[in-house]
Design an enzyme around this catalytic site. Sequence first.
Site, PDB file in Angstrom:
ATOM      1  N   CYS A 218     -21.369  25.007  -9.106  1.00  0.00           N
ATOM      2  CA  CYS A 218     -21.371  26.165 -10.008  1.00  0.00           C
ATOM      3  C   CYS A 218     -22.770  26.704 -10.276  1.00  0.00           C
ATOM      4  CB  CYS A 218     -20.693  25.814 -11.333  1.00  0.00           C
ATOM      5  SG  CYS A 218     -21.660  24.725 -12.387  1.00  0.00           S
TER       6      CYS A 218
ATOM      7  N   LYS B 144      -7.363 -20.810 -12.500  1.00  0.00           N
ATOM      8  CA  LYS B 144      -6.498 -20.646 -13.677  1.00  0.00           C
ATOM      9  C   LYS B 144      -6.594 -21.889 -14.552  1.00  0.00           C
ATOM     10  CE  LYS B 144      -3.217 -18.853 -10.333  1.00  0.00           C
ATOM     11  NZ  LYS B 144      -1.831 -18.716  -9.888  1.00  0.00           N
TER      12      LYS B 144
ATOM     13  N   GLU C 208      -6.625 -21.747  -6.516  1.00  0.00           N
ATOM     14  CA  GLU C 208      -5.569 -21.375  -5.564  1.00  0.00           C
ATOM     15  C   GLU C 208      -6.055 -20.185  -4.743  1.00  0.00           C
ATOM     16  OE1 GLU C 208      -1.864 -19.616  -7.244  1.00  0.00           O
ATOM     17  OE2 GLU C 208      -0.945 -21.478  -6.579  1.00  0.00           O
TER      18      GLU C 208
ATOM     19  N   CYS D  36     -23.983  17.881 -14.198  1.00  0.00           N
ATOM     20  CA  CYS D  36     -23.898  19.337 -14.252  1.00  0.00           C
ATOM     21  C   CYS D  36     -23.663  19.724 -15.701  1.00  0.00           C
ATOM     22  CB  CYS D  36     -22.745  19.803 -13.368  1.00  0.00           C
ATOM     23  SG  CYS D  36     -22.134  21.438 -13.773  1.00  0.00           S
TER      24      CYS D  36
ATOM     25  N   CYS E  24     -17.692  25.004 -14.725  1.00  0.00           N
ATOM     26  CA  CYS E  24     -17.895  24.408 -13.400  1.00  0.00           C
ATOM     27  C   CYS E  24     -16.540  24.157 -12.743  1.00  0.00           C
ATOM     28  CB  CYS E  24     -18.673  23.107 -13.513  1.00  0.00           C
ATOM     29  SG  CYS E  24     -18.831  22.267 -11.929  1.00  0.00           S
TER      30      CYS E  24
ATOM     31  N   LYS F 288     -14.170 -13.687  -5.759  1.00  0.00           N
ATOM     32  CA  LYS F 288     -13.989 -12.939  -4.517  1.00  0.00           C
ATOM     33  C   LYS F 288     -14.879 -13.467  -3.401  1.00  0.00           C
ATOM     34  CE  LYS F 288     -11.077  -9.674  -5.713  1.00  0.00           C
ATOM     35  NZ  LYS F 288     -11.447  -8.273  -5.615  1.00  0.00           N
TER      36      LYS F 288
ATOM     37  N   CYS G 229     -26.181  22.275  -9.975  1.00  0.00           N
ATOM     38  CA  CYS G 229     -24.883  21.802  -9.508  1.00  0.00           C
ATOM     39  C   CYS G 229     -24.491  22.552  -8.240  1.00  0.00           C
ATOM     40  CB  CYS G 229     -23.844  22.022 -10.597  1.00  0.00           C
ATOM     41  SG  CYS G 229     -22.164  21.763 -10.037  1.00  0.00           S
TER      42      CYS G 229
ATOM     43  N   GLU H 136       3.125 -12.806  -4.303  1.00  0.00           N
ATOM     44  CA  GLU H 136       2.523 -11.804  -3.428  1.00  0.00           C
ATOM     45  C   GLU H 136       3.332 -11.695  -2.148  1.00  0.00           C
ATOM     46  OE1 GLU H 136      -0.066 -10.757  -5.164  1.00  0.00           O
ATOM     47  OE2 GLU H 136      -1.343  -9.635  -3.788  1.00  0.00           O
TER      48      GLU H 136
ATOM     49  N   ASP I 289      -3.961 -11.613  -0.214  1.00  0.00           N
ATOM     50  CA  ASP I 289      -4.220 -10.178  -0.157  1.00  0.00           C
ATOM     51  C   ASP I 289      -2.950  -9.458   0.282  1.00  0.00           C
ATOM     52  OD1 ASP I 289      -5.500  -7.811  -0.252  1.00  0.00           O
ATOM     53  OD2 ASP I 289      -6.695  -8.108   1.558  1.00  0.00           O
TER      54      ASP I 289
ATOM     55  N   ASP J 111      32.565   8.736   8.748  1.00  0.00           N
ATOM     56  CA  ASP J 111      31.993   8.632   7.406  1.00  0.00           C
ATOM     57  C   ASP J 111      33.074   8.350   6.368  1.00  0.00           C
ATOM     58  OD1 ASP J 111      29.266  11.074   7.587  1.00  0.00           O
ATOM     59  OD2 ASP J 111      29.625   9.118   8.520  1.00  0.00           O
TER      60      ASP J 111
ATOM     61  N   LYS K  69      -6.318 -16.626  -3.181  1.00  0.00           N
ATOM     62  CA  LYS K  69      -5.890 -15.305  -3.654  1.00  0.00           C
ATOM     63  C   LYS K  69      -5.361 -14.520  -2.463  1.00  0.00           C
ATOM     64  CE  LYS K  69      -7.346 -11.366  -6.377  1.00  0.00           C
ATOM     65  NZ  LYS K  69      -6.880 -10.343  -5.443  1.00  0.00           N
TER      66      LYS K  69
ATOM     67  N   TYR L  30       3.286 -17.638  -7.269  1.00  0.00           N
ATOM     68  CA  TYR L  30       2.127 -18.255  -7.928  1.00  0.00           C
ATOM     69  C   TYR L  30       2.137 -18.179  -9.448  1.00  0.00           C
ATOM     70  CZ  TYR L  30       0.552 -13.417  -7.362  1.00  0.00           C
ATOM     71  OH  TYR L  30       0.471 -12.063  -7.347  1.00  0.00           O
TER      72      TYR L  30
ATOM     73  N   ARG M 214       4.435  -4.206  -8.945  1.00  0.00           N
ATOM     74  CA  ARG M 214       3.663  -4.256 -10.166  1.00  0.00           C
ATOM     75  C   ARG M 214       3.567  -2.886 -10.840  1.00  0.00           C
ATOM     76  NH1 ARG M 214      -2.307  -6.469 -10.698  1.00  0.00           N
ATOM     77  NH2 ARG M 214      -2.937  -4.510  -9.807  1.00  0.00           N
TER      78      ARG M 214
HETATM   79  S1  IVH Z   1      -2.246 -15.479 -10.725  1.00  0.00           S
HETATM   80  C1  IVH Z   1      -2.839 -12.010 -13.352  1.00  0.00           C
HETATM   81  N1  IVH Z   1      -2.548 -16.281  -8.291  1.00  0.00           N
HETATM   82  O1  IVH Z   1      -4.185 -10.770  -7.456  1.00  0.00           O
HETATM   83  C2  IVH Z   1      -1.741 -12.932 -13.633  1.00  0.00           C
HETATM   84  N2  IVH Z   1      -2.602 -13.942  -8.689  1.00  0.00           N
HETATM   85  O2  IVH Z   1      -6.274  -8.907  -8.135  1.00  0.00           O
HETATM   86  C3  IVH Z   1      -1.746 -14.170 -12.852  1.00  0.00           C
HETATM   87  N3  IVH Z   1      -2.894 -12.582  -6.674  1.00  0.00           N
HETATM   88  O3  IVH Z   1      -2.424  -9.143  -9.983  1.00  0.00           O
HETATM   89  C4  IVH Z   1      -1.977 -13.957 -11.434  1.00  0.00           C
HETATM   90  N4  IVH Z   1      -2.978 -14.275  -5.255  1.00  0.00           N
HETATM   91  O4  IVH Z   1      -1.073 -10.074  -8.047  1.00  0.00           O
HETATM   92  C5  IVH Z   1      -2.491 -15.212  -9.102  1.00  0.00           C
HETATM   93  N5  IVH Z   1      -2.779 -17.177  -6.182  1.00  0.00           N
HETATM   94  C6  IVH Z   1      -2.716 -16.110  -6.974  1.00  0.00           C
HETATM   95  C7  IVH Z   1      -2.822 -14.794  -6.492  1.00  0.00           C
HETATM   96  C8  IVH Z   1      -2.768 -13.724  -7.393  1.00  0.00           C
HETATM   97  C9  IVH Z   1      -3.012 -12.953  -5.386  1.00  0.00           C
HETATM   98  C10 IVH Z   1      -2.900 -11.194  -7.155  1.00  0.00           C
HETATM   99  C11 IVH Z   1      -2.110 -10.918  -8.397  1.00  0.00           C
HETATM  100  C12 IVH Z   1      -3.046 -10.183  -9.311  1.00  0.00           C
HETATM  101  C13 IVH Z   1      -4.067  -9.714  -8.353  1.00  0.00           C
HETATM  102  C14 IVH Z   1      -5.363  -9.405  -9.036  1.00  0.00           C
END
Ligand code: IVH
Length: 685
Positions: free
Chosen positions: A416, A295, A120, A431, A437, A319, A413, A179, A124, A39, A122, A231, A143
Amino acid sequence: MSLFNLDLEEAKARHAKLSKEIKEHDALYYQEDAPKVSDAEYDKLRQEIETLEEKYPELKTVDSPTQTVGAAPSKGFSKVTHALPMLSLGNAFSDEDVQDFIDRVKRFLGTEEPIEFLGEQKIDGLSCSLRYEHGKLVQAATRGDGSVGENITANISTINSIPKELPKDAPDIVEVRGEVYMAKSDFETLNKTRAENEEAVFANPRNAAAGSLRQLDPSVTAKRTLKMFGYALGEMSTPIADTQEGIRAVLSKWGFDVPEPSVVTDNLDGLIAYYKKIEELRPSLEYDIDGIVYKVNDLALQERLGQVSRAPRWATAHKFPAEKAVTVVEGIDIQVGRTGALTPVARLTPVNVGGVMVSNATLHNEDEIKRKDVRVGDTVKIQRAGDVIPQVLEVLKDKRPKGSVEFTMPDTCPECGSLAIREGDDVVKRCTGGLICPAQMVERLKHFVSKNAFDIDGMGDKVVRQFFEDGWIKSPADIFKIEKNHGEELKQKEGWGDLSAQNLFDAINKKRVIGLDRFIYALGIRQIGQATAKRLAQVYGNLEKLKTAMVKAQDHESESYGDLINIEDIGPAVADDLIGFFAEEHNIDVLDSLLNELKIEDYVDNRQSDTAVSGKTVVFTGTLETLSRAEAKAQAERLGAKVSGSVSKKTDYVVAGADAGSKLKKATELGVTVLSEEEWKDLIA
Ligand code: IVH
């Protein structure tokens, strides 16, 4: 030769050699568990490299060992305040919702012309923000709550696909947002290995990515294959593009992955066609996506649109439909929430829904449970969308066992015994026990210490419940008295000890100074979420002013009431809950005892405070020509002004458009400065 005699070139060479050596030792130590040096010898190398970096700070790059492995792991991550907040996104679930989004954008901008949108995927995963200064990656942050995240620089620097340097022509300050995710195949491999080693497996790639990124020891992160898509941008010293599409192009040129394909179109059909195409591609993608983000393409328009609470007006997430599964209701429990709401919850035979094991689903309220006629023993279809609590969609009636009985909501309730009632047209049965409670008290205490409120480390649900049951904490202020009143007892308590008790006291004491917005949110007033709490903090600045205004606002004719409901997101119903809270004597007692323990910091507005209109109260009236009312209001607020709906002596400016009526008249009577739209624009220019 002394280190201090080295010139930059020599220092660089020495630094590189030391880095390499230290990294080798780190690998042996962390990955092989087989250190080759003592160390003390290792510490000497680190000291040398630190001295070098003190003399030549430019050597302190993110991949320097001083910035990566070796950082004391037990301290957790340090906090990073984002230069620009990291926002979340509003949701659209249907084509109509998307059309509404397009309409909202146009209405705000006051135009009927077509507007270009970029579609674009999204991703996950976990959003993060990378900061580059002078072309070098200097910081990476999660974040967090959007304003403050965790410093994960060391972990991010282990991700190969993230550029550690930008080309020479990149601006001095660049923030790339994106992401972090784990590819499906890497997830499978990781879980296979973990299963073989009899370690717990991750439920889905997102959890695996989160677990890997939040490792305190970056060498663990390094062994998990993470990737990132870029992104969006955060703070930039100079702009790099005019459009969202342009940002993608530059990011890609700089070496970031961007999700492919994307689309640019100016109409609903184009967006929906893209959505359908990606939905079809979804199973074949190497990574998980949970929808499409639309966007506004033009960045100048994005700027004008700005944000509302924590989401940009210029983007939304469309979604994908929720994942569904079939299982059996083993029981129906009643949960009592912080505000007394009785929520029926179905206890289910655990079932995998799109990668997550689900064993509870909400049945919402009395009307819903009746409408669906959910009974114990029923086979039900459930769904889970994103982070939302799973829901029971329908009962498969042909599978219903004989002799099942209809469920009835209790009239009292379960916690309580107080009467549970529905007031007016409220669908929720509540309640009436209030603070007698125990369930409501515990839920309030849990809320008070939760992440977005006081965020007290080590005070999870279980601990709160235990302290409550022991009679140590009844009201929030008691939390700050645990050390004094029960400190010794806690150290003796089973499962605790001197160290863990002390850690808890430290964590509590750290929160004796708190921002006004968090404090308001922590009070758990019905309907006052984080965004509204922040607005209130912004508008009133300190607790005293808020309290005084809420007392005055009991009179619905008062100016205070008018000001209150003029605040974005606050309508009459929310206003009533707020006013009601401050009208209750026992709530004021709770506040007073908290004030004995705490210092509440006035809200510091990080919006602009040095503009011609900051701190001024402005009223817009009549029809404006070049701005929609919403845009004018948002713009004024962005510049630090307070926008009010009514004219009084306290009004600084009335901006009058065409056909202005009584407000203009009142302004003239009171001698308030009246501006034309042109004059207003000059003032803020
Ligand atoms: S644009 C909000 N583009 O989804 C500011 N976000 O559920 C601009 N996310 O907080 C974000 N893929 O972190 C953007 N192609 C994409 C994305 C994306 C995933 C995330 C982002 C946001 C979250 C909201």
